[in-house]
Design an enzyme around this catalytic site. Structure first.
Site, short mmCIF file in Angstrom:
data_model
loop_
_atom_site.label_atom_id
_atom_site.label_comp_id
_atom_site.label_asym_id
_atom_site.label_seq_id
_atom_site.Cartn_x
_atom_site.Cartn_y
_atom_site.Cartn_z
N LYS A 14 0.83 -1.21 0.00
CA LYS A 14 0.00 0.00 0.00
C LYS A 14 0.87 1.27 0.00
O LYS A 14 0.66 2.16 -0.81
CB LYS A 14 -0.93 0.02 1.23
N ARG A 89 -9.67 0.63 8.46
CA ARG A 89 -9.18 -0.70 8.84
C ARG A 89 -10.20 -1.46 9.68
O ARG A 89 -9.94 -2.59 10.08
CB ARG A 89 -7.91 -0.55 9.65
N ARG A 134 11.66 0.35 11.97
CA ARG A 134 10.29 0.22 12.51
C ARG A 134 10.24 -0.96 13.46
O ARG A 134 10.49 -2.10 13.07
CB ARG A 134 9.30 0.03 11.37
N ARG A 146 -0.05 -8.84 13.39
CA ARG A 146 -0.66 -7.81 12.53
C ARG A 146 -1.52 -8.45 11.44
O ARG A 146 -2.59 -7.95 11.10
CB ARG A 146 0.44 -6.93 11.90
#
Ligand code: B4P
Length: 191
Positions: A14, A89, A134, A146
């Site tokens: 994305k 989401r 990250r 996730r």
């Protein structure tokens, strides 16, 4: 105004494709992941709370991200359109977004949903974790959490837009340019 959602599981491309799409179509990029990471970098109260949730691979509370998106929409009154990346989401976020866009009489034109296998997602995110800094990309169990969160809470968002016949599925494995071409083809047919 032309508004689109780029949808898909974590690591599906994305963020990568959004950069190319905004350059090509002149849309305003709104990524809730980027907005949250900017709050974390500034060490705001919101950022400190968000980091705790993100480091577990869970979703930040709906009211927090809806508030961020609402204010970003208000601050960009004269744009050609928005590319929503990583938002909505959850079903509640999708309903809130529709209400915000109804006020502007500019509904979502299309949701482009990237399809990528779980093993490829884990491989990509672990690789990004080597260089991105990250913390949510460095641990395989957090990455899998996730993905599980995506199946539990996010996949239903596609069903929500499917009811309005707004979803186009896109093969998300292959070269970045091949995937970009597939996305552009759909957008060109709708814009
Ligand atoms: P996000 O920032 O949205 O990030 P993401 O889903 O992990 O990744 P993205 O999909 O953008 O990455 P890309 O594939 O481009 O979310 C992070 C966290 O923030 C969430 O877990 C959650 O806690 C929180 N959050 C964000 N939005 C929220 C919301 N609305 N509600 C609640 N919580 C929210 O890139 C992945 C890697 O793949 C890159 O290294 C890239 O180079 C590589 N790649 C891309 N395309 C490729 C290809 N075709 N081939 C090979 N590699 C490729």
């Amino acid at each position: 105004m032309f508004n689109l959602i780029l949808f898909g599981p974590p690591g599906s491309g994305k963020g990568t494709q959004s950069e190319k799409l905004i350059a090509r179509f002149g849309l305003k990029h709104l990524s809730t992941g980027d907005l949250l990471r900017s709050e974390i970098a500034k060490q705001t109260a919101l950022g400190v709370e968000a980091k705790k949730v993100m480091d577990k691979g869970e979703l930040v509370p709906d009211e927090v991200v809806i508030g961020m998106i609402s204010s970003a929409i208000d601050h960009n009154a004269n744009v050609k359109g928005f590319l929503f990346d990583g938002f909505p989401r959850t079903a509640a976020q999708a309903e809130a977004l529709d209400k915000l866009l109804a006020l502007k009489k500019a509904p979502i034109a299309v949701m482009l949903a990237l399809e990528v296998s779980e093993e490829e997602l884990v491989k990509r995110l672990m690789k990004r974790g080597e260089t991105s800094g990250r913390s949510d990309d460095t641990n395989e169990s957090v990455i899998r959490a996730r993905i599980a969160e995506y199946h539990k809470k996010t996949a239903v968002v596609a069903d929500y837009y499917r009811k309005f016949d707004k979803v186009t599925m896109i093969e998300g494995e292959g070269s970045i340019d091949e995937i970009f071409s597939s996305l552009c083809e759909v957008i060109d047919s709708k814009i």
